[in-house]
Design a protein around this motif. Structure first.
Motif, PDB file in Angstrom:
ATOM      1  N   VAL A  52      17.958 -19.522  -9.932  1.00  0.00           N
ATOM      2  CA  VAL A  52      17.777 -20.971  -9.792  1.00  0.00           C
ATOM      3  C   VAL A  52      17.763 -21.432  -8.341  1.00  0.00           C
ATOM      4  CG1 VAL A  52      18.657 -21.703 -12.043  1.00  0.00           C
ATOM      5  CG2 VAL A  52      20.240 -21.344 -10.149  1.00  0.00           C
ATOM      6  N   SER A  53      18.234 -20.585  -7.412  1.00  0.00           N
ATOM      7  CA  SER A  53      18.350 -21.060  -6.026  1.00  0.00           C
ATOM      8  C   SER A  53      17.126 -20.749  -5.192  1.00  0.00           C
ATOM      9  CB  SER A  53      19.594 -20.468  -5.371  1.00  0.00           C
ATOM     10  OG  SER A  53      19.427 -19.089  -5.183  1.00  0.00           O
ATOM     11  N   ASN A  54      16.244 -19.875  -5.671  1.00  0.00           N
ATOM     12  CA  ASN A  54      15.028 -19.589  -4.899  1.00  0.00           C
ATOM     13  C   ASN A  54      14.053 -20.741  -5.024  1.00  0.00           C
ATOM     14  OD1 ASN A  54      15.655 -17.188  -3.720  1.00  0.00           O
ATOM     15  ND2 ASN A  54      14.629 -15.917  -5.260  1.00  0.00           N
ATOM     16  N   VAL A  55      13.919 -21.520  -3.950  1.00  0.00           N
ATOM     17  CA  VAL A  55      12.971 -22.635  -3.953  1.00  0.00           C
ATOM     18  C   VAL A  55      11.774 -22.246  -3.097  1.00  0.00           C
ATOM     19  CG1 VAL A  55      14.699 -24.405  -4.397  1.00  0.00           C
ATOM     20  CG2 VAL A  55      14.200 -23.721  -2.053  1.00  0.00           C
ATOM     21  N   ILE A  56      10.802 -23.143  -2.979  1.00  0.00           N
ATOM     22  CA  ILE A  56       9.551 -22.777  -2.302  1.00  0.00           C
ATOM     23  C   ILE A  56       9.790 -22.356  -0.855  1.00  0.00           C
ATOM     24  CG2 ILE A  56       7.306 -23.635  -1.551  1.00  0.00           C
ATOM     25  CD1 ILE A  56       7.192 -25.312  -4.057  1.00  0.00           C
ATOM     26  N   SER A  57      10.644 -23.095  -0.148  1.00  0.00           N
ATOM     27  CA  SER A  57      10.859 -22.742   1.262  1.00  0.00           C
ATOM     28  C   SER A  57      11.431 -21.334   1.400  1.00  0.00           C
ATOM     29  CB  SER A  57      11.795 -23.765   1.915  1.00  0.00           C
ATOM     30  OG  SER A  57      12.997 -23.834   1.201  1.00  0.00           O
ATOM     31  N   ILE A  58      12.286 -20.946   0.470  1.00  0.00           N
ATOM     32  CA  ILE A  58      12.860 -19.607   0.535  1.00  0.00           C
ATOM     33  C   ILE A  58      11.814 -18.562   0.135  1.00  0.00           C
ATOM     34  CG2 ILE A  58      14.612 -18.091  -0.494  1.00  0.00           C
ATOM     35  CD1 ILE A  58      16.528 -20.400  -0.438  1.00  0.00           C
ATOM     36  N   PHE A  59      10.974 -18.907  -0.846  1.00  0.00           N
ATOM     37  CA  PHE A  59       9.859 -18.024  -1.216  1.00  0.00           C
ATOM     38  C   PHE A  59       8.970 -17.763  -0.006  1.00  0.00           C
ATOM     39  CE2 PHE A  59       5.420 -17.571  -2.413  1.00  0.00           C
ATOM     40  CZ  PHE A  59       5.458 -16.517  -3.325  1.00  0.00           C
ATOM     41  N   VAL A  60       8.625 -18.821   0.732  1.00  0.00           N
ATOM     42  CA  VAL A  60       7.754 -18.683   1.904  1.00  0.00           C
ATOM     43  C   VAL A  60       8.426 -17.808   2.959  1.00  0.00           C
ATOM     44  CG1 VAL A  60       6.758 -19.949   3.851  1.00  0.00           C
ATOM     45  CG2 VAL A  60       6.485 -20.816   1.536  1.00  0.00           C
ATOM     46  N   TYR A  61       9.728 -18.009   3.145  1.00  0.00           N
ATOM     47  CA  TYR A  61      10.458 -17.195   4.120  1.00  0.00           C
ATOM     48  C   TYR A  61      10.451 -15.719   3.715  1.00  0.00           C
ATOM     49  CZ  TYR A  61      14.541 -15.112   6.355  1.00  0.00           C
ATOM     50  OH  TYR A  61      15.376 -14.284   7.036  1.00  0.00           O
ATOM     51  N   ARG A  62      10.759 -15.453   2.433  1.00  0.00           N
ATOM     52  CA  ARG A  62      10.846 -14.053   1.991  1.00  0.00           C
ATOM     53  C   ARG A  62       9.491 -13.368   1.982  1.00  0.00           C
ATOM     54  NH1 ARG A  62      15.494 -14.915  -1.862  1.00  0.00           N
ATOM     55  NH2 ARG A  62      17.184 -14.911  -0.335  1.00  0.00           N
TER      56      ARG A  62
END
Lengths: 312, 290
Positions: free
Chosen positions: A260-270
């Motif tokens: 639930v904590s993976n949001v778009i900004s974190i997706f882009v970072y990863r």
């Protein structure tokens, strides 16, 4: 003819003599905006092209599917779909729980009869806004720890079971929203309290003569006075429904709640900065920016239709 | 008579809610402070609530003797001072010319600047630009790219607008140019907003870490928040293990974690009361529409 030209030229020379220094000053921030805000926009074309490390964005070959290859790939990527869902979910909960909170607090502070105590409350309530999300995450990890945290110690002493505030996806979502409110509710009252000072005090005097009680005052005078401010902030919040903060979910997440904590900004970072899939993540970023603009314009138009002032 | 009594009850109820609010804001910090100053055995027995038990400053000594930590603290302080200087210069250079209503191109510049508030290219285009500019892993990447905030620029411009034009006009009649007017009239009259925005920029830099996480691989230049994040997460993985049944003693790491959090919080707690009277007026200015 010649006379007019010289007058014009003299006017231009006078103007420049007076104002040249302003243009020199302005040239620095304008250069900043061109380099760090507008040139990155030319890199957006990478979303439609196959990224290559040796070519400039203009020279890279177009991607398949009429250039939309990476947008299609994104929407077939489960991680991205989860990130999209999580972003919408967290922002939606923030909106319905976090948006009214400062309004309620501002009304409370406005009704508070003790001025010195009011100032103390404000000072303390603004403080969390100045703490970083890393620090708040540190405080939260200590406070909400399953066995040794203050909250769960209290719950245990009262005979309740420990609650896994940060280690279970469902609980985590609400802890996330609560911590957001905790950090910002006080700070966000400032704008409402400023709007309250603009309400004509004669309205309250008149209502006192009519024998209105506290609730009637709030409902018929205070809230209508706040209406324009509420609408402006609501438009901005709706415009942000698909934007995603990075610091907050990144600091608060842990491996147990990634779903639930993976949001778009974190997706882009990863996927982008760590995974080097630049075309895919640029496409995701573009999708996000465009949706944000569309929501902002739509919310603004809607507010204007309801007779509000809007933000432009 | 009856009515005033009922009002008083209402006032007390509201005051009570405010007291609760104050407690909710302060108790977490008190709890962590107490833990950072307690000895491990009391923490393991879950006896530390809001007051330290078994006075113990070992955690602070350990943190302070770690050169990685003290360097990071010093570097972040230096970085913050530089960032505030750069950002305030940029903000003034941007806001001041735009208050001249007869400046040619003013509308164009305003639109160009405001547009960046609503549309951004996104993380990756910025990352690739820094790469092309050679800014990646260079300390300047933590200073330049976000040195100018449009929102704060608008706050400053709104404040400049509130200074009467007649003041400027009379200085112009005396032959003063824009630069002279900026230094002798606008800046001296703008101390509250200068203080507020400096505070905002300073807090932003002190609290920021995502730019360092994304654009800076050199650990020497990592700001304090990123180091703190690494410390906290090293501890979390232990805690998750205990929760899932592995044996472990989180006692010592608990106090160290608490002490680290306190270290990064204290600078903000120290400057906060001093600057408070300024930032409320500053934040209110931002609320006014231009």
């Amino acid at each position: 003819m010649k006379g007019r030209l010289t007058i014009n030229r003299r006017r231009v020379i006078n103007y420049l003599r007076k104002y040249w220094s302003l243009y020199v000053m302005l040239s620095i921030p304008i250069a900043y905006f061109i380099i760090f805000r507008y040139i990155p926009m030319t890199y957006i074309q990478i979303a439609f092209k196959r990224y290559s490390i040796v070519q400039s964005p203009w020279e890279m070959p177009w991607a398949g599917d009429n250039g939309f290859e990476y947008f299609i790939k994104a929407f077939r990527n489960l991680d991205f779909l989860y990130a999209l869902r999580n972003t919408l979910l967290l922002n939606f909960l923030d909106l319905i729980m976090g948006f009214p909170a400062p309004i309620i607090l501002a009304l409370l502070l406005n009704e508070l009869a003790f001025p010195r105590f009011k100032r103390l409350t404000q000072s303390v309530a603004y403080l969390p806004h100045f703490l970083s999300w890393i620090i708040i995450a540190g405080l939260a990890k200590q406070l909400f720890a399953p066995t040794s945290g203050l909250i769960n110690i209290f719950l245990n002493r009262l005979g309740f079971q420990s609650i896994p505030f940060l280690n279970d996806p469902t609980h985590w979502v609400f802890t996330y929203v609560f911590l957001g409110i905790w950090r910002n509710v006080g700070w966000n009252t400032i704008i409402y309290l400023a709007a309250l000072t603009n309400i004509n005090p004669e309205l309250y005097e008149a209502s006192a003569i009519d024998g209105a009680n506290r609730w009637q005052n709030i409902w018929y005078i205070t809230l209508p006075g706040l209406r324009p401010t509420i609408f402006t902030l609501l438009i901005l919040s709706l415009g942000n429904i698909l934007s995603s903060e990075f610091d907050r979910p990144y600091a608060l997440s842990n491996p147990l709640v990634n779903s639930v904590s993976n949001v778009i900004s974190i997706f882009v970072y990863r996927y982008g900065i760590r995974g080097l899939q630049f075309s895919l993540t640029t496409a995701v970023g573009l999708f996000q920016s465009v949706v944000c603009v569309i929501f902002l314009v739509a919310a603004n138009a809607l507010a204007k239709r309801f007779g509000e002032r809007g933000i432009w | 008579m009856v009515k005033s009594k009922r009002t008083k009850a209402g006032d007390l109820a509201i005051a009570f809610v405010c007291v609760l609010l104050i407690l909710v804001c302060l108790l977490p910090m008190l709890n962590v402070l107490a833990r950072s100053l307690s000895s491990t055995e009391y923490i393991i027995r879950n006896e530390v609530l809001l007051w330290p038990k078994g006075w113990n400053v070992e955690a602070y000594r350990l943190v302070l003797s770690d050169s990685k930590y003290t360097w990071s603290l010093a570097w972040t302080a230096i970085l913050t001072v530089i960032c505030v200087a750069v950002s305030m210069t940029m903000t003034i250079l941007c806001a001041y010319p735009l208050i001249y209503r007869d400046l040619k191109g003013r509308r164009f510049f305003n639109t160009m600047i405001l547009f960046t508030m609503y549309f951004s290219a996104g993380t990756i285009p910025h990352y690739l630009l820094y790469k092309d500019l050679g800014l990646l892993n260079h300390p300047l990447v933590l200073i330049i790219p976000n040195s100018l905030s449009v929102f704060y620029m608008i706050i400053m411009r709104t404040f400049f607008y509130s200074i009467p034009d007649s003041l400027r006009e009379s200085a112009e009649i005396d032959g003063a140019g824009p630069v002279r007017i900026l230094f002798s009239i606008y800046l001296p009259l703008s101390k509250p907003v200068l203080a507020t925005l400096s505070l905002f920029y300073a807090v932003g830099r002190w609290n920021g870490f995502s730019d360092a996480l994304m654009y800076m691989n050199d650990r020497r230049y990592h700001p304090i928040q990123l180091l703190l994040y690494n410390i906290l997460n090293a501890v979390t993985s232990i805690e998750i293990q205990t929760q899932e049944g592995f044996a472990s003693a989180p006692g010592i790491s608990d106090t160290i974690q608490a002490a680290t959090v306190m270290f990064a919080t204290v600078p903000i707690l120290i400057v906060y009361p001093w600057l408070q009277k300024y930032f409320i007026s500053g934040a209110t200015l931002g609320a006014l529409k231009d």
